[in-house]
Design a protein around this motif. Structure first.
Motif, PDB file in Angstrom:
ATOM      1  N   ASP A  88       8.526  -2.806  -5.012  1.00 17.42           N
ATOM      2  CA  ASP A  88       7.271  -3.066  -4.306  1.00 17.42           C
ATOM      3  C   ASP A  88       6.669  -4.396  -4.758  1.00 17.42           C
ATOM      4  N   ASP A 141       0.529  -5.514  -6.112  1.00 14.87           N
ATOM      5  CA  ASP A 141       1.050  -4.240  -6.612  1.00 14.87           C
ATOM      6  C   ASP A 141       0.607  -3.971  -8.052  1.00 14.87           C
ATOM      7  N   GLY A 195       2.107  -1.730  -2.109  1.00 15.63           N
ATOM      8  CA  GLY A 195       1.622  -3.035  -2.549  1.00 15.63           C
ATOM      9  C   GLY A 195       2.054  -4.154  -1.619  1.00 15.63           C
ATOM     10  N   ASP A 231       9.016   2.724  -2.412  1.00 20.14           N
ATOM     11  CA  ASP A 231       7.822   3.219  -3.104  1.00 20.14           C
ATOM     12  C   ASP A 231       7.444   4.641  -2.678  1.00 20.14           C
TER      13      ASP A 231
END
Length: 563
Positions: A88, A141, A195, A231
């Motif tokens: 991410d 993130d 993110g 994620d």
């Protein structure tokens, strides 16, 4: 495993939707279970559109973030794009930096070293920015809890823009802008962005001020789709739209770095499962084994030959990661048995020489054997560091928060978290975590569950049904691949096991007078006796495709079988 049949929605709602869409009732049932009960909702679900994306300026502080970046460009300031070392974070850094560089050259990237700096914004990173003349840091993130670091940067005349999706604490950092849809005072319509998704909203806002549309930004969606898959955020709302178009980019015209990784996958088109199990682990391996910078180099490289060289290096990191993963998982399982800790409500293991880069994977592996909230600790400098993974329905972040008096720092989500702790606090924390989980977990959460969408007959499995189910993609949390249940199944001939240790099961099955259909059950090899001598059994399964020698056939992917 316990089998749970999802509650049936109201018959009238299902019947009305089935009539409106001209589909079978059980297909309408699947849609209503996903919150889709009208023709228009179904149209949006089956035909995702970039027009369904929300206005990025609905996100709190987006106007401030855009104004500060535009000011930095006007004043020719140096901009540092900072992000976490996982998929991410590295995709988010690659996305925002490559977008900014498309029209402003003085942009650089920074990924903290997993071992020397740890998770999130670091003092070392801020010192790097100061020493090299950067006056604006865009953090992706990470950063939502970096109160002290942002204050430290401010004292050095460095501004921060935070783009995060983790849960904020009681206090927000004193950044120029804090973009996080989980902020209590943020009214953005969709909270579940990853993110990289928040990073995309930022470039969407920057682009809109330059007259660009969402369609102009689609080349960046291969990165966003990869982050969404990795994620494990809900595959609903904006995430589903972004993943849908991102997969199209991956399959048609991906950036050279993604193209180099995709060459490892033999099937086409690539789906979200391939992204989760092939693309994401390789991108992650860079930060786990070497440095997250390697992933950013790959994902921002626009020369295919050079990208292929980077990809081959990352493939080596991934092979080493797999070897470590196997070794440490076995050592952890032995530790659990030796310490006679199989009857606990939690798994908490520690060994000081375990590789910090793979402890999160090991935690997931341990849950496969001992199904309960799991923490895997290793030594990191003068502290212990851990990765946490949870079981379905249990919020491990909340459990850690209840034990935070023993922790040095922690952060994460409901199902995955990271933390550091002083060695002297480890025994007390381990006891407190066990007590907290025992007090708050429901007994049924300690048994793995198969959620079944509907009972169907083999005669329902038609090419039309499979075409409809394909349109449910991309799959993910809150839009899982439909799982069906059928009874009175028999194997028509000679069931066999496959794999090095006969761990998988291969069948050719039928039900009553239905045509036979191939079925494969990964990890179900030990259950072969249930299928011998044409003994009837029941199965929970997904409907899948098998591609072999250029031929595509429908098959069942068995989740579990019972008498």
């Amino acid at each position: 495993m316990r089998w749970t049949l999802k509650p049936k929605p109201p018959k009238e709602t299902v019947a009305q939707l089935a009539a409106a869409l001209n589909v079978e009732d059980f297909v309408a049932n699947l849609l209503v279970q996903r919150g889709i009960s009208t023709f228009d909702q179904a149209k949006d679900f089956f035909r995702p559109s970039l027009s369904h994306l929300h206005d990025p300026f609905l996100m709190k502080d987006m106007d401030k973030a855009v104004a500060r970046i535009e000011l930095a460009i006007a004043k020719q300031e140096r901009i540092l794009v900072f992000g976490d070392y996982d998929v991410d974070g590295t995709t988010a850094v690659s996305l925002v930096s490559s977008y900014l560089k498309s029209y402003y050259p003085d942009v650089a990237t920074y990924i903290p070293d997993r071992y020397l700096e740890g998770y999130g914004i670091s003092y070392k990173g801020i010192d790097f920015a100061h020493d090299n003349g950067f006056s604006l840091i865009i953090a992706l993130d990470c950063g939502i809890k970096s109160i002290d670091m942002v204050a430290y940067a401010k004292a050095k005349q460095i501004d921060f823009i935070i783009c995060d999706h983790h849960r904020p604490g009681d206090q927000l950092p004193e950044a120029v802008a804090v973009l996080d849809p989980k902020r209590a005072d943020c009214n953005y319509p969709y909270e579940e962005l990853c993110g990289c998704g928040v990073g995309f909203k930022l470039i969407q806002a920057l682009g809109s001020n330059k007259g660009e549309t969402s369609a102009d930004l689609t080349p960046y969606l291969d990165l966003v789709a990869t982050a969404i898959a990795a994620d494990i955020v809900p595959m609903t709302g904006e995430n589903r739209v972004l993943a849908y178009y991102g997969l199209q980019v991956i399959n048609t015209n991906p950036r050279p770095g993604i193209k180099a990784l995709v060459s490892q996958i033999k099937k086409h088109p690539i789906d979200i499962t391939d992204v989760v199990f092939v693309l994401a682990p390789r991108i992650n391996a860079a930060g786990r084994i070497q440095h997250g910078n390697r992933a950013v180099e790959l994902l921002t490289e626009f020369n295919l030959e050079q990208a292929q060289l980077f990809a081959s290096q990352i493939e080596q990191y991934n092979s080493y990661r797999k070897e470590l993963d196997r070794q440490i998982t076995q050592e952890a399982l032995t530790q659990i048995e030796d310490n006679k800790e199989t009857n606990r409500f939690t798994t908490v293991v520690f060994q000081e020489d375990w590789h910090k880069g793979v402890i999160g994977i090991v935690a997931s592996r341990l849950i496969e054997t001992h199904y309960r909230p799991t923490l895997v600790f290793t030594k990191s400098g003068d502290k212990y560091a851990a990765s946490a993974r949870s079981v379905k329905g249990f919020d491990v972040y909340n459990a850690l928060e209840a034990c935070s008096e023993y922790l040095d720092q922690f952060g994460g989500h409901m199902y995955a978290a990271g933390m550091t702790i002083l060695p002297e606090n480890y025994p007390a924390f381990k006891a407190a975590f066990e007590k907290q989980v025992q007090k708050t977990i429901l007994p049924e959460m300690l048994t793995q569950e198969i959620e079944i969408d509907a009972e169907i007959q083999f005669t329902d499995i038609t090419p039309k049904l499979f075409r409809i189910l394909k349109q449910f993609e991309p799959f993910g949390p809150q839009n899982r691949t439909p799982v069906f249940w059928s009874k009175n199944i028999i194997d028509t001939g000679y069931p066999k096991t496959m794999g090095k240790n006969n761990e998988h099961l291969r069948l050719f099955v039928k039900q009553n007078n239905s045509p036979g259909i191939a079925a494969i059950g990964f990890g179900l090899g030990p259950k072969i006796n249930l299928t011998k001598n044409q003994s009837p059994f029941q199965a929970a399964y997904c409907i899948d495709e098998n591609q072999w020698n250029g031929k595509t056939t429908t098959q069942l992917r068995l989740k579990e079988i019972q008498e």
